[in-house]
Design an enzyme around this catalytic site. Structure first.
Site, PDB file in Angstrom:
ATOM      1  N   HIS A 237     -15.590 -31.788 -42.751  1.00 34.57           N
ATOM      2  CA  HIS A 237     -14.563 -30.761 -42.852  1.00 34.57           C
ATOM      3  C   HIS A 237     -14.463 -29.721 -41.708  1.00 34.57           C
ATOM      4  CE1 HIS A 237     -14.379 -32.298 -46.955  1.00 34.57           C
ATOM      5  NE2 HIS A 237     -15.699 -32.155 -47.027  1.00 34.57           N
TER       6      HIS A 237
HETATM    7  C1  BDR Z   1     -15.639 -26.952 -47.486  1.00 35.76           C
HETATM    8  O1  BDR Z   1     -16.550 -26.609 -48.534  1.00 35.76           O
HETATM    9  C2  BDR Z   1     -17.854 -26.435 -48.011  1.00 35.76           C
HETATM   10  O2  BDR Z   1     -18.810 -27.040 -48.825  1.00 35.76           O
HETATM   11  C3  BDR Z   1     -17.832 -27.002 -46.633  1.00 35.76           C
HETATM   12  O3  BDR Z   1     -18.705 -26.285 -45.784  1.00 35.76           O
HETATM   13  C4  BDR Z   1     -16.396 -26.859 -46.192  1.00 35.76           C
HETATM   14  O4  BDR Z   1     -16.163 -25.600 -45.614  1.00 35.76           O
HETATM   15  C5  BDR Z   1     -15.067 -28.314 -47.782  1.00 35.76           C
HETATM   16  O5  BDR Z   1     -14.349 -28.281 -48.983  1.00 35.76           O
END
Ligand code: BDR
Ligand code: CA
Length: 312
Positions: A237
């Site tokens: 992500h």
């Molecule tokens: C987001 O949620 C967090 O767990 C990750 O770091 C990312 O920013 C993904 O949904």
């Protein structure tokens, strides 16, 4: 001269990758941390430790909000473990670090040095960002763009309808989405298309440096715990928000008016598209990504900065 950025994050495995890629491709002015993947004491310590391991000791870390604006904190221990960075053994000398809890004051003093042109990248819940916008109206013109990892036009990863960062602090996400600030939103619609293959682990180990070792151990854990990981690969992500600053042309963007659900608990954090507004929206949403170009760039950046031998 690379573009300068401020980072707000909740490290977190994928935040670490985002941080390392940002350090190697942008001028990072400093890091603020927020509660999200873990509590704010842990996310701050994690950011500090990663900066130290990567030899960026002069970049400062400032702790921010310990909980969402109006709700109790929800963390992602199921993905990132009890430390927020499970899987990697922190070198003994770096286990005890202190972080100043002065994110809002620090951002205010930094942003007041610029009358315009600031790029701010947020890869955690938007609590620090929303609180800053609420309290520092006069500094909003200095922000040229806000690039955010969060939300999803379709589906979710913490519930069927919501992405984690927007779910944790939907009130902050709503405030930011409707603030009128130029925003580029990188959500699950693209992060679930760009999968890091399991062969990445060997490549990280092949860097032959502590950063490579750290990335190997962190992502070995993450591959086992990220809910959308499969033998084809895992979403990573947050690093896509950094790519959106350096290479916005890797993405297809659509301008949309967005709200965030805050009332219905079963839809908490869901992104809602507002149809037919007269004025154009300030929010551009990434709806597609050229994953091949993105990963080619990401590996070049990582190898050039963190590998002992450039041919990995
Ligand atoms: C987001 O949620 C967090 O767990 C990750 O770091 C990312 O920013 C993904 O949904
Ligand atoms: Ca994050």
């Amino acid at each position: 001269m690379p573009q300068s950025v401020y980072l707000d994050m909740d490290p977190g495995h994928d935040d670490v990758l985002a941080l390392l890629v940002a350090l190697a491709s942008l001028e990072v002015e400093g890091v603020t941390t927020v509660a999200g993947n873990q509590t704010v004491d842990k996310t701050g310590r994690n950011a500090r430790r990663v900066l130290d391991i990567a030899h960026y000791k002069t970049i400062s870390v400032h702790g921010g909000s310990a909980h969402p604006l109006f709700r109790p904190l929800v963390t992602a221990g199921h993905v990132h473990g009890s430390t927020g960075l499970d899987g990697y053994q922190i070198p003994a000398g770096l286990r005890h670090v202190d972080i100043a809890a002065d994110a809002q004051a620090w951002l205010a003093s930094e942003f007041s040095r610029h009358s315009s042109g600031i790029t701010w990248v947020a890869t955690g819940p938007l609590t620090n960002v929303a609180a800053f916008l609420m309290g520092h109206n006069h500094l909003i013109p200095s922000i040229a763009q806000l690039v955010i990892m969060g939300g999803a036009l379709h589906g979710g990863n913490i519930t069927a309808h919501a992405e984690f960062n927007f779910y944790v602090d939907p009130d902050a996400a709503h405030w930011v989405m409707t603030s009128g600030i130029p925003i580029r939103l990188v959500g699950l619609d693209v992060t679930h298309q760009a999968l890091l293959s399991p062969q990445a682990l060997d490549r990280f180990a092949g860097f032959g440096t502590e950063v490579g070792h750290m990335l190997h151990d962190l992502f070995a854990f993450y591959f086992e715990h990220e809910p959308h990981a499969s033998p084809q690969g895992t979403p990573v992500h947050d690093v896509l928000a950094v790519a959106a600053v350096v290479h916005p042309e890797f993405f297809i963007w659509r301008r949309l008016h967005l709200l965030v659900e805050r009332c219905r608990e079963d839809r908490r954090g869901q992104v809602i598209i507002v149809p037919e507004e007269a004025a154009p929206s300030s929010v551009e949403v990434a709806i597609d990504i050229d994953s091949e170009r993105f990963f080619k760039w990401m590996w070049e950046v990582l190898i050039s900065r963190y590998a002992a031998d450039p041919i990995v």
